[in-house]
Scaffold this motif. Structure first.
Motif, PDB file in Angstrom:
ATOM      1  N   LEU A 118       5.414  10.747   3.627  1.00 37.54           N
ATOM      2  CA  LEU A 118       5.056  11.894   4.454  1.00 37.54           C
ATOM      3  C   LEU A 118       6.206  12.270   5.386  1.00 37.54           C
ATOM      4  O   LEU A 118       7.071  11.440   5.697  1.00 37.54           O
ATOM      5  N   HIS A 119       6.184  13.494   5.856  1.00 35.34           N
ATOM      6  CA  HIS A 119       7.145  13.892   6.880  1.00 35.34           C
ATOM      7  C   HIS A 119       6.807  13.251   8.217  1.00 35.34           C
ATOM      8  O   HIS A 119       7.700  13.070   9.062  1.00 35.34           O
ATOM      9  N   ASP A 120       5.535  12.925   8.455  1.00 35.12           N
ATOM     10  CA  ASP A 120       5.150  12.111   9.605  1.00 35.12           C
ATOM     11  C   ASP A 120       5.596  10.680   9.329  1.00 35.12           C
ATOM     12  O   ASP A 120       5.090  10.044   8.403  1.00 35.12           O
ATOM     13  N   TRP A 121       6.529  10.165  10.094  1.00 35.05           N
ATOM     14  CA  TRP A 121       7.039   8.824   9.846  1.00 35.05           C
ATOM     15  C   TRP A 121       6.053   7.779  10.356  1.00 35.05           C
ATOM     16  O   TRP A 121       5.772   7.684  11.557  1.00 35.05           O
ATOM     17  N   CYS A 173       0.872  -1.179   0.000  1.00 38.07           N
ATOM     18  CA  CYS A 173       0.000   0.000   0.000  1.00 38.07           C
ATOM     19  C   CYS A 173       0.903   1.221   0.000  1.00 38.07           C
ATOM     20  O   CYS A 173       1.808   1.342   0.835  1.00 38.07           O
ATOM     21  N   VAL A 174       0.694   2.130  -0.950  1.00 40.24           N
ATOM     22  CA  VAL A 174       1.514   3.331  -1.079  1.00 40.24           C
ATOM     23  C   VAL A 174       0.658   4.553  -0.742  1.00 40.24           C
ATOM     24  O   VAL A 174      -0.458   4.692  -1.266  1.00 40.24           O
ATOM     25  N   LEU A 175       1.171   5.411   0.125  1.00 34.34           N
ATOM     26  CA  LEU A 175       0.475   6.668   0.387  1.00 34.34           C
ATOM     27  C   LEU A 175       0.727   7.590  -0.797  1.00 34.34           C
ATOM     28  O   LEU A 175       1.859   8.011  -1.039  1.00 34.34           O
ATOM     29  N   GLY A 176      -0.322   7.888  -1.534  1.00 36.15           N
ATOM     30  CA  GLY A 176      -0.183   8.580  -2.814  1.00 36.15           C
ATOM     31  C   GLY A 176      -0.452  10.057  -2.762  1.00 36.15           C
ATOM     32  O   GLY A 176      -0.810  10.652  -3.774  1.00 36.15           O
ATOM     33  N   VAL A 177      -0.272  10.678  -1.610  1.00 38.13           N
ATOM     34  CA  VAL A 177      -0.543  12.106  -1.479  1.00 38.13           C
ATOM     35  C   VAL A 177       0.699  12.823  -0.959  1.00 38.13           C
ATOM     36  O   VAL A 177       1.537  12.241  -0.275  1.00 38.13           O
ATOM     37  N   ALA A 178       0.807  14.087  -1.318  1.00 39.57           N
ATOM     38  CA  ALA A 178       1.884  14.949  -0.823  1.00 39.57           C
ATOM     39  C   ALA A 178       1.256  16.254  -0.351  1.00 39.57           C
ATOM     40  O   ALA A 178       1.390  17.295  -1.002  1.00 39.57           O
ATOM     41  N   PRO A 179       0.527  16.230   0.776  1.00 43.08           N
ATOM     42  CA  PRO A 179      -0.153  17.438   1.240  1.00 43.08           C
ATOM     43  C   PRO A 179       0.832  18.481   1.756  1.00 43.08           C
ATOM     44  O   PRO A 179       1.987  18.170   2.080  1.00 43.08           O
ATOM     45  N   HIS A 180       0.385  19.727   1.812  1.00 45.56           N
ATOM     46  CA  HIS A 180       1.216  20.813   2.318  1.00 45.56           C
ATOM     47  C   HIS A 180       1.640  20.472   3.742  1.00 45.56           C
ATOM     48  O   HIS A 180       0.821  20.225   4.614  1.00 45.56           O
ATOM     49  N   GLY A 181       2.928  20.416   3.986  1.00 47.02           N
ATOM     50  CA  GLY A 181       3.436  20.069   5.312  1.00 47.02           C
ATOM     51  C   GLY A 181       3.714  18.594   5.492  1.00 47.02           C
ATOM     52  O   GLY A 181       4.425  18.199   6.409  1.00 47.02           O
ATOM     53  N   GLY A 182       3.157  17.749   4.617  1.00 47.57           N
ATOM     54  CA  GLY A 182       3.464  16.327   4.655  1.00 47.57           C
ATOM     55  C   GLY A 182       3.006  15.610   5.908  1.00 47.57           C
ATOM     56  O   GLY A 182       3.682  14.698   6.401  1.00 47.57           O
ATOM     57  N   ARG A 183       1.833  15.945   6.404  1.00 49.47           N
ATOM     58  CA  ARG A 183       1.345  15.358   7.653  1.00 49.47           C
ATOM     59  C   ARG A 183       0.170  14.416   7.400  1.00 49.47           C
ATOM     60  O   ARG A 183      -0.592  14.568   6.458  1.00 49.47           O
ATOM     61  N   ALA A 205      32.071  14.679 -17.746  1.00 50.42           N
ATOM     62  CA  ALA A 205      31.872  15.318 -19.055  1.00 50.42           C
ATOM     63  C   ALA A 205      30.461  15.155 -19.593  1.00 50.42           C
ATOM     64  O   ALA A 205      30.088  15.809 -20.565  1.00 50.42           O
ATOM     65  N   ILE A 206      29.671  14.285 -18.990  1.00 49.73           N
ATOM     66  CA  ILE A 206      28.315  14.019 -19.478  1.00 49.73           C
ATOM     67  C   ILE A 206      27.427  15.244 -19.239  1.00 49.73           C
ATOM     68  O   ILE A 206      27.366  15.755 -18.117  1.00 49.73           O
ATOM     69  N   PRO A 207      26.729  15.743 -20.267  1.00 53.12           N
ATOM     70  CA  PRO A 207      25.826  16.894 -20.070  1.00 53.12           C
ATOM     71  C   PRO A 207      24.726  16.576 -19.065  1.00 53.12           C
ATOM     72  O   PRO A 207      24.194  15.462 -19.030  1.00 53.12           O
ATOM     73  N   ARG A 208      24.383  17.586 -18.262  1.00 51.31           N
ATOM     74  CA  ARG A 208      23.368  17.409 -17.221  1.00 51.31           C
ATOM     75  C   ARG A 208      22.406  18.599 -17.253  1.00 51.31           C
ATOM     76  O   ARG A 208      22.824  19.748 -17.077  1.00 51.31           O
ATOM     77  N   ILE A 209      21.132  18.299 -17.485  1.00 51.71           N
ATOM     78  CA  ILE A 209      20.099  19.332 -17.609  1.00 51.71           C
ATOM     79  C   ILE A 209      19.185  19.256 -16.391  1.00 51.71           C
ATOM     80  O   ILE A 209      18.556  18.218 -16.140  1.00 51.71           O
ATOM     81  N   ALA A 210      19.110  20.331 -15.616  1.00 49.15           N
ATOM     82  CA  ALA A 210      18.218  20.371 -14.457  1.00 49.15           C
ATOM     83  C   ALA A 210      16.847  20.876 -14.876  1.00 49.15           C
ATOM     84  O   ALA A 210      16.738  21.904 -15.547  1.00 49.15           O
ATOM     85  N   VAL A 211      15.804  20.138 -14.495  1.00 48.02           N
ATOM     86  CA  VAL A 211      14.431  20.592 -14.728  1.00 48.02           C
ATOM     87  C   VAL A 211      13.961  21.255 -13.429  1.00 48.02           C
ATOM     88  O   VAL A 211      13.530  20.585 -12.488  1.00 48.02           O
ATOM     89  N   LEU A 212      14.100  22.557 -13.372  1.00 46.81           N
ATOM     90  CA  LEU A 212      13.699  23.331 -12.204  1.00 46.81           C
ATOM     91  C   LEU A 212      12.310  23.908 -12.424  1.00 46.81           C
ATOM     92  O   LEU A 212      11.816  23.952 -13.551  1.00 46.81           O
ATOM     93  N   GLY A 213      11.697  24.377 -11.347  1.00 53.24           N
ATOM     94  CA  GLY A 213      10.332  24.876 -11.459  1.00 53.24           C
ATOM     95  C   GLY A 213      10.149  26.234 -10.831  1.00 53.24           C
ATOM     96  O   GLY A 213      10.932  26.658  -9.977  1.00 53.24           O
ATOM     97  N   MET A 214       9.108  26.904 -11.238  1.00 52.45           N
ATOM     98  CA  MET A 214       8.728  28.178 -10.633  1.00 52.45           C
ATOM     99  C   MET A 214       8.121  27.973  -9.247  1.00 52.45           C
ATOM    100  O   MET A 214       8.003  28.913  -8.467  1.00 52.45           O
ATOM    101  N   ASP A 215       7.687  26.721  -8.951  1.00 50.35           N
ATOM    102  CA  ASP A 215       7.010  26.428  -7.689  1.00 50.35           C
ATOM    103  C   ASP A 215       7.029  24.921  -7.485  1.00 50.35           C
ATOM    104  O   ASP A 215       7.499  24.159  -8.341  1.00 50.35           O
ATOM    105  N   CYS A 216       6.516  24.477  -6.358  1.00 50.02           N
ATOM    106  CA  CYS A 216       6.366  23.044  -6.112  1.00 50.02           C
ATOM    107  C   CYS A 216       5.091  22.538  -6.792  1.00 50.02           C
ATOM    108  O   CYS A 216       4.237  23.324  -7.215  1.00 50.02           O
ATOM    109  N   ALA A 217       4.969  21.197  -6.903  1.00 49.94           N
ATOM    110  CA  ALA A 217       3.770  20.557  -7.471  1.00 49.94           C
ATOM    111  C   ALA A 217       3.379  21.184  -8.804  1.00 49.94           C
ATOM    112  O   ALA A 217       2.237  21.567  -9.031  1.00 49.94           O
ATOM    113  N   ILE A 218       4.358  21.276  -9.699  1.00 47.19           N
ATOM    114  CA  ILE A 218       4.142  21.997 -10.949  1.00 47.19           C
ATOM    115  C   ILE A 218       4.489  21.150 -12.166  1.00 47.19           C
ATOM    116  O   ILE A 218       4.361  21.592 -13.301  1.00 47.19           O
ATOM    117  N   GLY A 219       4.959  19.880 -11.925  1.00 43.03           N
ATOM    118  CA  GLY A 219       5.180  18.966 -13.039  1.00 43.03           C
ATOM    119  C   GLY A 219       6.622  18.725 -13.425  1.00 43.03           C
ATOM    120  O   GLY A 219       6.897  18.222 -14.516  1.00 43.03           O
TER     121      GLY A 219
END
Length: 355
Positions: free
Chosen positions: A110-113, A77-87, A154-168
């Protein structure tokens, strides 16, 4: 070999907080999802709700229904949510308890272990099952401090950064990796979040379960391992949160440590404020200003990718504006071909090879 799993997304599957479940529905080499639990979305196919593609994964109202949804009983069973604060909330905690009592192993991001929760840990012991807390920090002796050796890769590395969290960011990273592979390149993704691990990522670490002193070192270590063991043509680095999110700024580590040669910037045109901070008035910067900030860190942004469909007028208008003002590709990865971004990555790869 994938293990079968049910996913708990209680009341969050149709929200951005259900992004862990969304990632597993889109694909995982580690787990085969047999059902999603969300009483608000029950009665639908999880794939059709996500992106209109039928995947034969039912959304059901309870753990008990999920266990009877398929022919083979799931192990996990996997907890499939990432709520604000992770609780944990009360409903999610109760569902996790029912899963453990039914004899399922539990994976939580979650941040709650869950493993430190007395009720859940007792249920796991009594039913002889495991609890994996993905955000439990590894022992310090297992962590790596930044050495600067990444500068020799030497291998090229491209970071996919975001303007915010939960943005894809993770989804875009996976789409770009697959697109590069389809073009004949050996491309690998360095995951930095719980869903990357759940999807079966081979190289990476859990960013926000890592003490700050070791974040750059763990990122470097993942890159060095990937380079040594596979020697791919290119790596895509999954970003976390954003450079300016006041509740959890991330991203400078990718730029200052030498991990990233270039950036693909993920943007949600429909979002005006940082997620969850609307009432406090924390507005997102413009894409142009974020690109300028990244440039101040010494790294170039080579493309902008958009979260949201161009059928949405806000997304379409912003896409048109950015295409007119930026001299780089601007695409919506979930709704249109990413070839312009792949060409930009290929150009970066060629430039690094010839340097």
């Amino acid at each position: 070999m994938q293990d079968k799993a049910i996913v708990l997304a209680n009341r969050e599957y149709r929200t951005a907080n259900g992004k862990v479940a969304h990632g597993l529905i889109r694909g995982s080499d580690r787990f085969q999802v047999t059902a999603v639990v969300d009483p608000l979305a029950a009665g639908h196919d999880a794939g059709e709700l996500l992106d209109g593609r039928h995947r034969n994964i039912p959304v059901v109202a309870s753990v008990e229904e999920a266990l009877s949804a398929g022919n083979d009983r799931p192990k996990w069973c996997v907890l499939g949510v990432a709520p604000h604060g992770g609780r944990f909330n009360e409903e999610l905690h109760a569902a996790a308890l029912r899963a453990l009592e039914a004899g399922l192993n539990l994976v939580s991001g979650l941040h709650d272990w869950a493993g430190s929760d007395p009720v859940l840990s007792r249920a796991a012991r009594e039913n002889h099952v495991r609890i994996i807390d993905l955000r439990r920090p590894p022992p310090t002796e297992e962590l790596h401090f930044w050495s600067g050796e990444v500068g020799n890769v030497a291998i090229p590395r491209i970071a996919v950064l975001g303007m915010d969290c939960a943005i894809g960011k993770r989804t875009t990273s996976r789409i770009l990796v697959q697109g590069l592979r389809d073009r004949g390149y050996r491309a690998e993704m360095i995951y930095t979040g719980q869903t990357g691990w759940l999807q079966g990522g081979r190289y990476g670490f859990i960013f926000d379960a890592t003490p700050n002193d070791y974040v750059s070192g763990e990122l470097e270590h993942a890159i060095l391992r990937c380079a040594h063991e596979l020697g791919p043509d290119v790596m895509l680095l999954e970003g976390q949160s954003s450079l300016r999110n006041p509740s959890g700024p991330c991203g400078a580590e990718f730029l200052l440590s030498g991990a990233a040669d270039a950036v693909v910037l993920q943007h949600d045109p429909a979002r005006s404020h940082f997620d969850g901070l609307e009432s406090r008035g924390y507005r997102l910067p413009t894409v142009e200003d974020e690109i300028a900030l990244i440039r101040h860190y010494g790294v170039e942004t080579i493309a902008v990718t958009l979260h949201g469909s161009p059928e949405n007028a806000v997304v379409a208008n912003e896409r048109t504006r950015l295409r007119e003002t930026l001299d780089i590709p601007v695409v919506s990865p979930l709704d249109e071909p990413v070839d312009p971004v792949l060409v930009a990555i290929e150009t970066r790869m060629a430039n690094k090879t010839s340097a």
